[in-house]
Design a protein around this motif. Structure first.
Motif, PDB file in Angstrom:
ATOM      1  N   UNK A 238       0.860  -1.193   0.000  1.00 35.95           N
ATOM      2  CA  UNK A 238       0.000   0.000   0.000  1.00 35.95           C
ATOM      3  C   UNK A 238       0.895   1.242   0.000  1.00 35.95           C
ATOM      4  N   UNK A 239       0.275   2.361  -0.351  1.00 40.38           N
ATOM      5  CA  UNK A 239       1.058   3.504  -0.815  1.00 40.38           C
ATOM      6  C   UNK A 239       2.054   4.033   0.220  1.00 40.38           C
ATOM      7  N   UNK A 240       1.634   4.201   1.468  1.00 43.47           N
ATOM      8  CA  UNK A 240       2.582   4.786   2.432  1.00 43.47           C
ATOM      9  C   UNK A 240       3.718   3.808   2.743  1.00 43.47           C
ATOM     10  N   UNK A 241       3.386   2.527   2.875  1.00 49.32           N
ATOM     11  CA  UNK A 241       4.443   1.532   3.105  1.00 49.32           C
ATOM     12  C   UNK A 241       5.447   1.570   1.956  1.00 49.32           C
ATOM     13  N   UNK A 242       4.937   1.727   0.739  1.00 49.57           N
ATOM     14  CA  UNK A 242       5.827   1.804  -0.428  1.00 49.57           C
ATOM     15  C   UNK A 242       6.719   3.056  -0.349  1.00 49.57           C
ATOM     16  N   UNK A 259      -1.366  13.104  -8.244  1.00 47.32           N
ATOM     17  CA  UNK A 259      -1.265  12.891  -6.794  1.00 47.32           C
ATOM     18  C   UNK A 259      -2.379  13.555  -5.998  1.00 47.32           C
ATOM     19  N   UNK A 260      -3.423  14.007  -6.686  1.00 50.28           N
ATOM     20  CA  UNK A 260      -4.556  14.597  -5.955  1.00 50.28           C
ATOM     21  C   UNK A 260      -5.528  13.534  -5.457  1.00 50.28           C
ATOM     22  N   UNK A 261      -5.251  12.255  -5.752  1.00 55.95           N
ATOM     23  CA  UNK A 261      -6.128  11.174  -5.292  1.00 55.95           C
ATOM     24  C   UNK A 261      -6.175  11.204  -3.767  1.00 55.95           C
ATOM     25  N   UNK A 262      -7.365  11.275  -3.222  1.00 57.82           N
ATOM     26  CA  UNK A 262      -7.519  11.350  -1.763  1.00 57.82           C
ATOM     27  C   UNK A 262      -8.181  10.077  -1.262  1.00 57.82           C
ATOM     28  N   UNK A 263      -7.620   9.526  -0.190  1.00 59.94           N
ATOM     29  CA  UNK A 263      -8.126   8.288   0.380  1.00 59.94           C
ATOM     30  C   UNK A 263      -8.176   8.410   1.902  1.00 59.94           C
ATOM     31  N   UNK A 264      -8.970   7.550   2.529  1.00 62.04           N
ATOM     32  CA  UNK A 264      -8.937   7.423   3.976  1.00 62.04           C
ATOM     33  C   UNK A 264      -7.803   6.491   4.361  1.00 62.04           C
ATOM     34  N   UNK A 265      -7.113   6.809   5.454  1.00 60.02           N
ATOM     35  CA  UNK A 265      -5.965   6.005   5.897  1.00 60.02           C
ATOM     36  C   UNK A 265      -6.133   5.625   7.367  1.00 60.02           C
ATOM     37  N   UNK A 266      -5.478   4.541   7.749  1.00 59.97           N
ATOM     38  CA  UNK A 266      -5.406   4.196   9.172  1.00 59.97           C
ATOM     39  C   UNK A 266      -4.181   3.344   9.455  1.00 59.97           C
ATOM     40  N   UNK A 267      -3.754   3.425  10.706  1.00 57.87           N
ATOM     41  CA  UNK A 267      -2.618   2.649  11.200  1.00 57.87           C
ATOM     42  C   UNK A 267      -3.078   1.218  11.452  1.00 57.87           C
ATOM     43  N   UNK A 268      -2.189   0.245  11.227  1.00 57.48           N
ATOM     44  CA  UNK A 268      -2.549  -1.155  11.463  1.00 57.48           C
ATOM     45  C   UNK A 268      -3.026  -1.367  12.910  1.00 57.48           C
ATOM     46  N   UNK A 269      -2.507  -0.587  13.835  1.00 55.92           N
ATOM     47  CA  UNK A 269      -2.969  -0.706  15.224  1.00 55.92           C
ATOM     48  C   UNK A 269      -4.448  -0.344  15.339  1.00 55.92           C
ATOM     49  N   UNK A 270      -4.885   0.626  14.525  1.00 51.31           N
ATOM     50  CA  UNK A 270      -6.296   1.009  14.571  1.00 51.31           C
ATOM     51  C   UNK A 270      -7.187  -0.017  13.885  1.00 51.31           C
ATOM     52  N   UNK A 271      -6.648  -0.752  12.899  1.00 51.03           N
ATOM     53  CA  UNK A 271      -7.434  -1.870  12.353  1.00 51.03           C
ATOM     54  C   UNK A 271      -7.815  -2.806  13.496  1.00 51.03           C
ATOM     55  N   UNK A 272      -6.838  -3.133  14.331  1.00 52.77           N
ATOM     56  CA  UNK A 272      -7.112  -4.053  15.430  1.00 52.77           C
ATOM     57  C   UNK A 272      -8.122  -3.443  16.410  1.00 52.77           C
ATOM     58  N   UNK A 295      -9.111   6.739   9.822  1.00 54.63           N
ATOM     59  CA  UNK A 295      -9.035   7.748  10.869  1.00 54.63           C
ATOM     60  C   UNK A 295      -8.745   9.150  10.334  1.00 54.63           C
ATOM     61  N   UNK A 296      -8.104   9.245   9.162  1.00 53.18           N
ATOM     62  CA  UNK A 296      -7.828  10.566   8.578  1.00 53.18           C
ATOM     63  C   UNK A 296      -7.684  10.399   7.075  1.00 53.18           C
ATOM     64  N   UNK A 297      -7.854  11.503   6.362  1.00 53.56           N
ATOM     65  CA  UNK A 297      -7.723  11.405   4.908  1.00 53.56           C
ATOM     66  C   UNK A 297      -6.590  12.293   4.419  1.00 53.56           C
ATOM     67  N   UNK A 298      -5.890  11.778   3.408  1.00 54.64           N
ATOM     68  CA  UNK A 298      -4.780  12.515   2.796  1.00 54.64           C
ATOM     69  C   UNK A 298      -4.848  12.343   1.294  1.00 54.64           C
ATOM     70  N   UNK A 299      -4.343  13.340   0.573  1.00 48.63           N
ATOM     71  CA  UNK A 299      -4.074  13.109  -0.849  1.00 48.63           C
ATOM     72  C   UNK A 299      -2.729  12.398  -0.940  1.00 48.63           C
ATOM     73  N   UNK A 300      -2.503  11.722  -2.072  1.00 51.95           N
ATOM     74  CA  UNK A 300      -1.237  11.011  -2.251  1.00 51.95           C
ATOM     75  C   UNK A 300      -0.078  12.020  -2.298  1.00 51.95           C
ATOM     76  N   UNK A 301      -0.324  13.182  -2.907  1.00 51.58           N
ATOM     77  CA  UNK A 301       0.707  14.222  -2.945  1.00 51.58           C
ATOM     78  C   UNK A 301       1.087  14.678  -1.539  1.00 51.58           C
ATOM     79  N   UNK A 302       0.084  14.820  -0.685  1.00 53.93           N
ATOM     80  CA  UNK A 302       0.349  15.250   0.695  1.00 53.93           C
ATOM     81  C   UNK A 302       1.153  14.181   1.453  1.00 53.93           C
ATOM     82  N   UNK A 303       0.800  12.918   1.224  1.00 51.85           N
ATOM     83  CA  UNK A 303       1.553  11.835   1.873  1.00 51.85           C
ATOM     84  C   UNK A 303       3.012  11.868   1.447  1.00 51.85           C
TER      85      UNK A 303
END
Ligand code: USQ
Length: 392
Positions: A238-242, A259-272, A295-303
């Motif tokens: 997934x994008x941030x890990x990459x 890079x304006x694609x915006x998605x919701x993101x979360x930490x694996x700890x929050x999945x649990x 838990x929060x949303x970012x564009x790919x450019x922002x990440x």
């Protein structure tokens, strides 16, 4: 709780199993190791080698860090396996992660698309019928995806939409505009589960999860053999890990398109944390409940900017490349997805602070010698791909 985790060998499944076992719940896991085979097809390995599930279960059970984990090996598309599993285990909660999880994998061509939908949709259907037979009161916690909604030009609700049409009103499933054959498999699952709840009175929670990032959970950190798979390749990463791996090996961050694609993101700890909240607060009988799990949303450019800044703090010179987008997706769009139901149940998010991103970068950096630079560049195109490759 007696809890059965399907896909218990996976990135999320294994940490989830240990999480519930650490809390003292009775945990069973099942897997057919298909993900390991799909990785082999594309010549892909996770950053660190992952011991077999047998080994991990043995390691966990020998640590006295919680209740034991018990395991079964089998394929959800084999209905006999699923019926026998549910009859033997008799779970109160079933967490279903046991699906092909990659959008690019599903877009390699006909073979991969058909396999993804057969594996995911048939496995899920077998599960629904087996639940009806052997544990009709069990609560199904199913991993869906935010990608079921796509990027509509209206606010995204949590699963259901109240509509008024020609003076009449109704409550319908939110319209779906998925972005890959993988994401569509989850749309089909959602419809099948909603039907089972409506017609058979089953109880289910669909977790429409965003893009997960992260390496460690409290339990994976207990021993190197308890780690979970961390992918940075173009198929399963997934994008941030990459981006974190790219920053460490000094290749430009692979932002697809503008890079304006915006998605919701979360930490694996929050999945649990989210799966825990869903499992301990079950849906009512006949209820098909949908939570938007991010838990929060970012564009790919922002990440990418955040990873560049983390690199600078760590003394790395990180650059960004805007690649021709291998996907067909909107690169600038409206995105406003509701996500209040899990916080209402008590979710305390782990946000992507500088400290969190710095820690992940440092962890990846320790393993930089293991990175295979040949599996990073995107090789699967949504439209007009190479049809000569073995898996197409
Ligand atoms: N992207 C880049 N560069 C990369 C990789 C991805 O710009 O090197 C972009 C993609 O074009 C896309 C976004 O980042 O716009 C997210 O891509 P991703 O590969 O991180 O995530 P995706 O393919 O959407 O799938 C992942 C998981 C999947 C889950 C989904 C949640 O693999 O299992 O369902 O995230 S969601 O994205 O909210 O649908």
């Amino acid at each position: 709780m007696k809890i059965l985790i399907l896909g218990g060998d996976g990135y999320l499944g294994w940490p989830t199993a240990m999480h519930f076992a650490a809390a003292g719940d009775e945990v069973w896991v099942a897997d057919n190791f298909a993900k390991r085979k799909w990785e082999l097809e594309d010549g892909i390995e996770p950053l660190l080698p992952i011991p077999t599930l047998h080994r991990r279960v043995q390691r966990w059970n020998g640590m006295n860090a919680g209740a034991p984990v018990r395991m079964k090996v089998g394929d959800l598309t084999n209905h006999r396996f699923v019926y026998n599993l549910l009859r033997e285990v008799g779970p109160e909660v079933i967490v279903h992660y046991g699906e092909q999880p990659s959008a690019p994998y599903s877009m390699q061509g006909r073979t991969a698309a058909v396999m993804t939908q057969q594996n995911n949709v048939v496995g899920n259907l077998n599960l629904l019928f087996a639940m009806q037979r052997h544990c009709p009161d069990a609560h199904l916690v199913k991993l869906g995806t935010m990608g079921e909604y796509g990027t509509p030009n209206i606010d995204i609700e949590e699963g259901w939409l109240d509509v008024e049409h020609n003076g009449r009103t109704d409550r319908v499933l939110f319209p779906k505009k998925a972005g890959s054959f993988y994401h569509l498999s989850k749309v089909h699952d959602s419809h099948n589960i909603e039907f089972a709840c409506r017609v058979w009175g089953m109880r289910a929670t669909d977790l429409n999860q965003g893009v997960v990032y992260g390496i460690d959970t409290d339990q994976t950190m207990l021993h190197p053999e308890l780690r979970t798979s961390f992918h940075y390749d173009h198929v399963f990463g997934t994008v941030l890990n990459r981006f974190l791996v790219q920053a460490c090996i000094g290749v430009p961050l692979t932002v697809y398109g503008r890079g304006g694609q915006t998605r919701g993101f979360l930490n694996i700890r929050d999945t649990l944390a989210c799966v825990d909240l869903a499992a301990r607060n079950p849906a009512e009988s006949g209820e098909f409940r949908i939570f938007n799990q991010f838990t929060e949303q970012f564009s790919i450019g922002r990440l990418a900017e955040m990873v560049v800044a983390a690199g600078t703090r760590a003394g790395l010179a990180v650059t960004v490349a805007h690649l021709d987008n291998p996907r067909v997706e909107a690169e600038e769009h409206y995105f406003n997805a509701k996500h209040t139901k899990l916080p209402d149940l008590g979710l305390q998010p782990t946000l992507l602070t500088d400290a969190v991103i710095d820690q992940m970068l440092a962890t990846v950096r320790e393993q930089v010698d293991r990175v295979d630079p040949d599996i990073i560049a995107p090789q699967i195109r949504w439209a007009g791909g190479d049809i000569s490759a073995p898996n197409r």
